[in-house]
Design an enzyme around this catalytic site. Structure first.
Site, mmCIF file in Angstrom:
data_model
loop_
_atom_site.group_PDB
_atom_site.id
_atom_site.type_symbol
_atom_site.label_atom_id
_atom_site.label_comp_id
_atom_site.label_asym_id
_atom_site.label_seq_id
_atom_site.Cartn_x
_atom_site.Cartn_y
_atom_site.Cartn_z
ATOM 1 N N HIS A 1 40.063 69.672 24.859
ATOM 2 C CA HIS A 1 40.740 70.815 24.236
ATOM 3 C C HIS A 1 41.669 70.447 23.088
ATOM 4 O O HIS A 1 42.310 71.315 22.507
ATOM 5 C CB HIS A 1 41.541 71.603 25.276
HETATM 6 C C1 UD1 Z 1 48.318 74.079 24.829
HETATM 7 C C2 UD1 Z 1 49.285 72.993 24.415
HETATM 8 C C3 UD1 Z 1 48.682 71.634 24.694
HETATM 9 C C4 UD1 Z 1 48.224 71.510 26.126
HETATM 10 C C5 UD1 Z 1 47.316 72.666 26.477
HETATM 11 C C6 UD1 Z 1 47.006 72.611 27.948
HETATM 12 C C7 UD1 Z 1 50.741 73.561 22.513
HETATM 13 C C8 UD1 Z 1 50.963 73.365 21.073
HETATM 14 N N1 UD1 Z 1 49.583 73.065 22.990
HETATM 15 O O1 UD1 Z 1 47.180 73.960 24.006
HETATM 16 O O2 UD1 Z 1 49.635 70.623 24.434
HETATM 17 O O3 UD1 Z 1 47.555 70.296 26.288
HETATM 18 O O4 UD1 Z 1 47.969 73.906 26.196
HETATM 19 O O5 UD1 Z 1 45.881 73.357 28.277
HETATM 20 O O6 UD1 Z 1 51.555 74.121 23.195
HETATM 21 N N2 UD1 Z 1 43.531 80.930 25.173
HETATM 22 C C9 UD1 Z 1 42.874 81.823 25.967
HETATM 23 N N3 UD1 Z 1 43.419 82.112 27.178
HETATM 24 C C10 UD1 Z 1 44.578 81.574 27.638
HETATM 25 C C11 UD1 Z 1 45.239 80.665 26.801
HETATM 26 C C12 UD1 Z 1 44.703 80.348 25.576
HETATM 27 O O7 UD1 Z 1 41.829 82.355 25.606
HETATM 28 O O8 UD1 Z 1 45.007 81.890 28.768
HETATM 29 C C13 UD1 Z 1 42.929 80.574 23.861
HETATM 30 C C14 UD1 Z 1 43.438 81.418 22.697
HETATM 31 O O9 UD1 Z 1 42.375 81.628 21.828
HETATM 32 C C15 UD1 Z 1 44.444 80.504 22.047
HETATM 33 C C16 UD1 Z 1 43.879 79.116 22.301
HETATM 34 O O10 UD1 Z 1 43.258 79.211 23.573
HETATM 35 O O11 UD1 Z 1 44.627 80.765 20.677
HETATM 36 C C17 UD1 Z 1 44.899 78.014 22.294
HETATM 37 O O12 UD1 Z 1 45.973 78.299 23.209
HETATM 38 P P1 UD1 Z 1 47.417 77.642 22.972
HETATM 39 O O13 UD1 Z 1 48.281 77.907 24.138
HETATM 40 O O14 UD1 Z 1 47.949 78.019 21.617
HETATM 41 O O15 UD1 Z 1 47.126 76.115 22.863
HETATM 42 P P2 UD1 Z 1 46.216 75.176 23.777
HETATM 43 O O16 UD1 Z 1 45.104 74.661 22.939
HETATM 44 O O17 UD1 Z 1 45.886 75.881 25.044
HETATM 45 N N1 UDP Z 2 42.917 71.316 35.140
HETATM 46 C C1 UDP Z 2 42.465 72.365 35.956
HETATM 47 N N2 UDP Z 2 41.303 73.004 35.634
HETATM 48 C C2 UDP Z 2 40.538 72.655 34.569
HETATM 49 C C3 UDP Z 2 41.010 71.580 33.743
HETATM 50 C C4 UDP Z 2 42.202 70.951 34.044
HETATM 51 O O1 UDP Z 2 43.116 72.694 36.948
HETATM 52 O O2 UDP Z 2 39.481 73.265 34.347
HETATM 53 C C5 UDP Z 2 44.194 70.651 35.491
HETATM 54 C C6 UDP Z 2 44.183 69.145 35.520
HETATM 55 O O3 UDP Z 2 43.778 68.677 36.794
HETATM 56 C C7 UDP Z 2 45.624 68.810 35.225
HETATM 57 C C8 UDP Z 2 46.017 69.887 34.242
HETATM 58 O O4 UDP Z 2 45.101 70.968 34.452
HETATM 59 O O5 UDP Z 2 46.414 68.913 36.400
HETATM 60 C C9 UDP Z 2 45.916 69.349 32.839
HETATM 61 O O6 UDP Z 2 45.959 70.395 31.929
HETATM 62 P P1 UDP Z 2 45.358 70.287 30.460
HETATM 63 O O7 UDP Z 2 44.280 69.280 30.407
HETATM 64 O O8 UDP Z 2 45.025 71.689 30.066
HETATM 65 O O9 UDP Z 2 46.631 69.863 29.615
HETATM 66 P P2 UDP Z 2 47.232 68.439 29.172
HETATM 67 O O10 UDP Z 2 47.490 67.645 30.383
HETATM 68 O O11 UDP Z 2 46.255 67.819 28.228
HETATM 69 O O12 UDP Z 2 48.472 68.816 28.435
#
Ligand code: UD1
Ligand code: UDP
Length: 384
Positions: free
Chosen positions: A210
């Site tokens: 992601h």
């Molecule tokens: C965010 C964090 C990242 C973390 C990740 C964990 C920031 C800058 N980034 O990234 O560090 O590793 O979360 O998963 O805070 N969206 C949905 N449904 C949701 C949430 C998001 O569809 O419930 C989609 C939307 O299109 C959104 C995109 O995902 O624009 C990105 O979501 P966002 O929270 O901005 O950043 P992440 O890539 O999820």
């Molecule tokens: N995770 C989850 N479901 C998924 C993918 C990840 O529960 O489909 C859990 C994973 O085990 C870990 C956390 O989400 O505990 C990590 O989140 P993510 O990879 O979104 O964020 P990051 O750690 O990169 O910030």
């Protein structure tokens, strides 16, 4: 100023998937000590599979409030976070704000709290990728500057903070609350059940990607898809797809290979079960690098750097490029899995023993009570 401890309220700010996993043991440990607590969900993540499922599974109390900030550009999202959190903190005057990790919700909460002279505790302080192109690096560095208490998950994080001139008295090496959650739920991660539920073969590679650097540019995503298809020529791939990369991966035809299975994001218990049963994991997730280290599952991280080098020195993690992916998967499949890590063993990251939440709670409690047991007035952030 808020009422004296234990009635003074501690506010936890969570917003994104990894926050929930880290907060659960800290909230539980502070509850055992009788502290008044409030869980503020910013709404950065909002799909059931990205948010509510974690509260249901991890015994995390339902959020007292959901600010509903949702998605947007960094500026839009951070602005909404600042406005919502400022209203929330101004109304409640918490004694302490605890923030987790490195997402936009983390930095916004630290910034608002510092301006309101509310002390901040940062859980997972001091990690550094030294890669300023990552939004997480910006978020974690600034959050550390604003925090009164800094809780480090690994020794090198303490060193980074010292190098940056952070007062060592504010830094505490406590272990890793994400690993507390993993160890507390070990009995629930059942690879056979996840295989049966999704009709998966005995041997598979689990993937989760992601990071903006891997999923935002359609050309980069398409190159990754070509490599993943090469891998799938030899072993099945199962990928719960983070919403960020979904459109780019589908546009590049990731699902157009008979041995690639795309799933919606999984709940925590099912996801870790999938990881536990995998022959190898391909990821760019921070948390997954740590979880595979404990589970002994080979982890191939598609990034040029990691803020979690302990997962390489003490774990199963390797950094690889997209071009190296097929050969790297072939090699780890040939080498086989390691045994799961033994908390406390010399080759396991130090203090990844399931007690980080308790250590954090003890330090926050002492900060609120004061050294002589009297309720202390909350002190400010960096300057106090
Ligand atoms: C965010 C964090 C990242 C973390 C990740 C964990 C920031 C800058 N980034 O990234 O560090 O590793 O979360 O998963 O805070 N969206 C949905 N449904 C949701 C949430 C998001 O569809 O419930 C989609 C939307 O299109 C959104 C995109 O995902 O624009 C990105 O979501 P966002 O929270 O901005 O950043 P992440 O890539 O999820
Ligand atoms: N995770 C989850 N479901 C998924 C993918 C990840 O529960 O489909 C859990 C994973 O085990 C870990 C956390 O989400 O505990 C990590 O989140 P993510 O990879 O979104 O964020 P990051 O750690 O990169 O910030």
């Amino acid at each position: 100023m808020p009422a004296s401890w234990p009635h003074a309220e501690i506010v936890h700010v969570v917003g994104a998937r990894p926050n929930f996993v880290k907060a659960a043991p800290v909230v539980a440990a502070l509850a055992r000590r009788g502290h008044a607590q409030r869980v503020v969900h910013t709404g950065q993540h909002y799909d059931d599979r990205m948010s509510a499922v974690f509260f249901r599974e991890l015994g995390l109390p339902r959020p007292d409030v959901d600010l509903g900030v949702g998605s947007g550009s960094h500026g839009e999202q951070t602005a909404a976070l600042l406005i919502g959190l400022e209203r929330e903190f101004a109304a409640r005057s918490p004694a302490f704000v605890i923030v987790y990790g490195d997402v936009n919700s983390t930095l916004a909460a630290a910034l608002v709290a510092a301006k309101l002279h509310i002390p901040v505790a940062h859980v997972e302080a001091g990690l550094r990728s030294f890669d300023w192109t990552m939004p997480e690096e910006v978020n974690r560095r600034l959050t550390d500057q604003l925090s009164r208490l800094l809780f480090a998950t690994s020794p090198e994080a303490v060193g980074h903070l010292a190098n940056e001139g952070v007062d060592v008295d504010r830094v505490h090496f406590v272990g890793n609350p994400m690993i507390d959650t993993l160890l507390a739920n070990l009995d629930r991660f059942d690879p056979a059940a996840v295989r049966a539920a999704h009709e998966l073969p005995e041997r598979y590679v689990a993937a989760t990607l992601h990071r903006p650097a891997n999923v935002d540019d359609p050309e980069v995503a398409a190159r990754l898809v070509a490599r993943l298809h090469e891998v799938a020529d030899t072993v099945d791939i199962v990928m719960p797809v983070h919403p960020r990369g979904r459109a780019a991966f589908l546009a590049a035809g990731l699902d157009r290979h008979p041995r690639v299975r795309l799933l919606d994001p999984l709940g925590y218990i099912e996801f870790v079960a999938l990881v536990r049963g995998a022959a190898a994991v391909v990821t760019d997730s921070g948390g997954v690098q740590e979880e595979t280290t404990m589970l002994g599952v080979p982890c191939l991280t598609l990034r040029p750097n990691t803020e979690r080098p302990i997962t390489i020195t003490h774990g199963t993690n390797q950094l690889i490029t997209e071009a190296e992916l097929p050969a790297s998967v072939a090699k780890v499949l040939a080498d086989g899995r390691r045994r799961a890590a033994d908390p406390g063993a010399s080759d396991t990251p130090p203090l990844w023993d399931g007690r980080a939440g308790e250590r954090i709670a003890a330090i926050v409690s002492a900060e609120l009570v004061g050294p002589d047991g009297a309720a202390a007035a909350p002190s400010g952030a960096a300057g106090s």
